[in-house]
Scaffold this motif. Structure first.
Motif, PDB file in Angstrom:
ATOM      1  N   LYS A  49       0.835  -1.210   0.000  1.00 48.62           N
ATOM      2  CA  LYS A  49       0.000   0.000   0.000  1.00 48.62           C
ATOM      3  C   LYS A  49       0.865   1.254   0.000  1.00 48.62           C
ATOM      4  O   LYS A  49       0.563   2.230  -0.667  1.00 48.62           O
ATOM      5  N   ASN A  50       1.948   1.230   0.761  1.00 50.55           N
ATOM      6  CA  ASN A  50       2.856   2.379   0.777  1.00 50.55           C
ATOM      7  C   ASN A  50       3.483   2.589  -0.592  1.00 50.55           C
ATOM      8  O   ASN A  50       3.634   3.715  -1.050  1.00 50.55           O
ATOM      9  N   ALA A  51       3.847   1.501  -1.260  1.00 50.33           N
ATOM     10  CA  ALA A  51       4.451   1.609  -2.588  1.00 50.33           C
ATOM     11  C   ALA A  51       3.434   2.094  -3.602  1.00 50.33           C
ATOM     12  O   ALA A  51       3.754   2.879  -4.487  1.00 50.33           O
ATOM     13  N   ALA A  52       2.204   1.628  -3.492  1.00 50.20           N
ATOM     14  CA  ALA A  52       1.165   2.024  -4.447  1.00 50.20           C
ATOM     15  C   ALA A  52       0.840   3.504  -4.324  1.00 50.20           C
ATOM     16  O   ALA A  52       0.433   4.137  -5.296  1.00 50.20           O
ATOM     17  N   GLY A  53       1.052   4.082  -3.159  1.00 53.48           N
ATOM     18  CA  GLY A  53       0.782   5.499  -2.951  1.00 53.48           C
ATOM     19  C   GLY A  53       1.829   6.406  -3.552  1.00 53.48           C
ATOM     20  O   GLY A  53       1.631   7.607  -3.697  1.00 53.48           O
ATOM     21  N   LYS A  54       2.948   5.852  -3.953  1.00 52.63           N
ATOM     22  CA  LYS A  54       4.026   6.641  -4.553  1.00 52.63           C
ATOM     23  C   LYS A  54       3.896   6.609  -6.063  1.00 52.63           C
ATOM     24  O   LYS A  54       3.471   5.620  -6.643  1.00 52.63           O
ATOM     25  N   GLN A  55       4.290   7.672  -6.714  1.00 51.39           N
ATOM     26  CA  GLN A  55       4.199   7.733  -8.177  1.00 51.39           C
ATOM     27  C   GLN A  55       5.186   6.779  -8.831  1.00 51.39           C
ATOM     28  O   GLN A  55       4.861   6.094  -9.766  1.00 51.39           O
ATOM     29  N   ALA A  56       6.398   6.773  -8.358  1.00 54.33           N
ATOM     30  CA  ALA A  56       7.415   5.899  -8.945  1.00 54.33           C
ATOM     31  C   ALA A  56       8.338   5.432  -7.836  1.00 54.33           C
ATOM     32  O   ALA A  56       8.520   6.107  -6.843  1.00 54.33           O
ATOM     33  N   MET A  57       8.929   4.268  -8.029  1.00 53.39           N
ATOM     34  CA  MET A  57       9.834   3.712  -7.039  1.00 53.39           C
ATOM     35  C   MET A  57      11.244   3.653  -7.615  1.00 53.39           C
ATOM     36  O   MET A  57      11.424   3.704  -8.819  1.00 53.39           O
ATOM     37  N   ALA A  58      12.207   3.528  -6.753  1.00 53.41           N
ATOM     38  CA  ALA A  58      13.598   3.543  -7.184  1.00 53.41           C
ATOM     39  C   ALA A  58      13.960   2.283  -7.953  1.00 53.41           C
ATOM     40  O   ALA A  58      13.465   1.208  -7.673  1.00 53.41           O
ATOM     41  N   SER A  59      14.811   2.445  -8.946  1.00 52.33           N
ATOM     42  CA  SER A  59      15.327   1.299  -9.677  1.00 52.33           C
ATOM     43  C   SER A  59      16.781   1.093  -9.273  1.00 52.33           C
ATOM     44  O   SER A  59      17.427   1.995  -8.760  1.00 52.33           O
ATOM     45  N   TYR A  60      17.278  -0.078  -9.516  1.00 56.11           N
ATOM     46  CA  TYR A  60      18.653  -0.402  -9.169  1.00 56.11           C
ATOM     47  C   TYR A  60      19.496  -0.361 -10.428  1.00 56.11           C
ATOM     48  O   TYR A  60      19.190  -1.020 -11.411  1.00 56.11           O
ATOM     49  N   LYS A  61      20.549   0.454 -10.407  1.00 59.93           N
ATOM     50  CA  LYS A  61      21.448   0.561 -11.548  1.00 59.93           C
ATOM     51  C   LYS A  61      22.816   0.039 -11.140  1.00 59.93           C
ATOM     52  O   LYS A  61      23.297   0.326 -10.061  1.00 59.93           O
ATOM     53  N   THR A  62      23.418  -0.723 -12.027  1.00 60.07           N
ATOM     54  CA  THR A  62      24.763  -1.238 -11.759  1.00 60.07           C
ATOM     55  C   THR A  62      25.841  -0.368 -12.370  1.00 60.07           C
ATOM     56  O   THR A  62      27.017  -0.574 -12.116  1.00 60.07           O
ATOM     57  N   ASP A  63      25.439   0.603 -13.196  1.00 55.56           N
ATOM     58  CA  ASP A  63      26.378   1.494 -13.856  1.00 55.56           C
ATOM     59  C   ASP A  63      25.723   2.864 -13.975  1.00 55.56           C
ATOM     60  O   ASP A  63      24.533   2.975 -14.249  1.00 55.56           O
ATOM     61  N   SER A  64      26.505   3.921 -13.779  1.00 54.73           N
ATOM     62  CA  SER A  64      25.960   5.278 -13.854  1.00 54.73           C
ATOM     63  C   SER A  64      25.454   5.644 -15.245  1.00 54.73           C
ATOM     64  O   SER A  64      24.679   6.577 -15.406  1.00 54.73           O
ATOM     65  N   LYS A  65      25.872   4.889 -16.258  1.00 54.41           N
ATOM     66  CA  LYS A  65      25.437   5.157 -17.634  1.00 54.41           C
ATOM     67  C   LYS A  65      24.077   4.537 -17.960  1.00 54.41           C
ATOM     68  O   LYS A  65      23.507   4.813 -18.996  1.00 54.41           O
ATOM     69  N   HIS A  66      23.566   3.686 -17.067  1.00 49.25           N
ATOM     70  CA  HIS A  66      22.271   3.060 -17.303  1.00 49.25           C
ATOM     71  C   HIS A  66      21.150   4.085 -17.235  1.00 49.25           C
ATOM     72  O   HIS A  66      21.247   5.088 -16.528  1.00 49.25           O
ATOM     73  N   ILE A  67      20.088   3.826 -17.965  1.00 52.85           N
ATOM     74  CA  ILE A  67      18.928   4.717 -17.993  1.00 52.85           C
ATOM     75  C   ILE A  67      18.149   4.566 -16.688  1.00 52.85           C
ATOM     76  O   ILE A  67      17.897   3.457 -16.226  1.00 52.85           O
ATOM     77  N   SER A  68      17.733   5.680 -16.112  1.00 46.05           N
ATOM     78  CA  SER A  68      16.896   5.645 -14.920  1.00 46.05           C
ATOM     79  C   SER A  68      15.474   5.300 -15.325  1.00 46.05           C
ATOM     80  O   SER A  68      14.919   5.908 -16.234  1.00 46.05           O
ATOM     81  N   PHE A  69      14.897   4.325 -14.668  1.00 45.39           N
ATOM     82  CA  PHE A  69      13.534   3.914 -14.968  1.00 45.39           C
ATOM     83  C   PHE A  69      12.516   4.599 -14.072  1.00 45.39           C
ATOM     84  O   PHE A  69      11.327   4.454 -14.264  1.00 45.39           O
ATOM     85  N   SER A  70      12.953   5.305 -13.077  1.00 47.52           N
ATOM     86  CA  SER A  70      12.009   5.928 -12.159  1.00 47.52           C
ATOM     87  C   SER A  70      12.678   7.088 -11.441  1.00 47.52           C
ATOM     88  O   SER A  70      13.841   7.381 -11.649  1.00 47.52           O
ATOM     89  N   ASN A  71      11.922   7.699 -10.567  1.00 49.69           N
ATOM     90  CA  ASN A  71      12.425   8.782  -9.730  1.00 49.69           C
ATOM     91  C   ASN A  71      13.306   8.171  -8.646  1.00 49.69           C
ATOM     92  O   ASN A  71      12.815   7.478  -7.769  1.00 49.69           O
ATOM     93  N   GLU A  72      14.597   8.414  -8.723  1.00 50.00           N
ATOM     94  CA  GLU A  72      15.544   7.777  -7.815  1.00 50.00           C
ATOM     95  C   GLU A  72      15.392   8.210  -6.355  1.00 50.00           C
ATOM     96  O   GLU A  72      15.868   7.549  -5.471  1.00 50.00           O
ATOM     97  N   SER A  73      14.676   9.315  -6.106  1.00 50.16           N
ATOM     98  CA  SER A  73      14.584   9.809  -4.738  1.00 50.16           C
ATOM     99  C   SER A  73      13.560   9.063  -3.895  1.00 50.16           C
ATOM    100  O   SER A  73      13.666   9.016  -2.685  1.00 50.16           O
ATOM    101  N   SER A  74      12.535   8.455  -4.525  1.00 51.79           N
ATOM    102  CA  SER A  74      11.557   7.718  -3.740  1.00 51.79           C
ATOM    103  C   SER A  74      12.097   6.325  -3.445  1.00 51.79           C
ATOM    104  O   SER A  74      12.831   5.756  -4.226  1.00 51.79           O
TER     105      SER A  74
END
Length: 133
Positions: A49-74
């Motif tokens: 429920k807490n996750a559903a209330g957020k617009q986007a969740m953080a994704s895990y990147k193994t390299d700084s060059k990878h594309i961000s799939f979501s808002n990294e701050s949540s």
């Protein structure tokens, strides 16, 4: 541009939480005879429920060059809590094997439902990418 829909991100987090819940209950079962061990649990519904209330969740990147799939701050952060309020056995252990086995069965059903749903989402994406063929 957001490449991954919030639904897929929510399903990914549901899978992660379900895996954490599985680990927690199997640890409880492994320590059923350990003196003083207190059972632990993950409240899946609250975390979801807490996750559903957020617009986007953080994704895990193994390299700084990878594309961000979501808002990294949540951040989605299911918590493992310890049940300190009860004492089931004389040795201070409060693991109830019947409760743990039933929770494992419920978690397995939930995991299967989420994996089925995320598979359907990926099949839909695959169909769109291949032009409906």
């Amino acid at each position: 541009m957001n490449l991954i829909s919030p639904t897929i991100q929510s399903l990914e987090q549901a899978l992660s939480t379900s895996a954490l819940k599985q680990q927690t209950h199997t640890a409880n079962i492994a320590n059923v005879d350990t003196p003083g061990y207190k059972s632990k649990q993950v409240n899946f519904e609250t975390a979801l429920k807490n996750a559903a209330g957020k617009q986007a969740m953080a994704s895990y990147k193994t390299d700084s060059k990878h594309i961000s799939f979501s808002n990294e701050s949540s951040q989605f952060d299911p918590r493992v809590t310890v049940n300190e309020n009860s004492e089931y056995k004389i040795n201070g252990n409060n693991v109830d094997m019947d409760v743990e086995m039933s929770e494992l069965a419920k978690n397995q059903l939930l995991y299967n439902a989420v994996t089925d749903r995320i598979s359907g989402k990926f099949r839909s994406l695959s169909s769109v990418i291949s032009g409906g063929r």
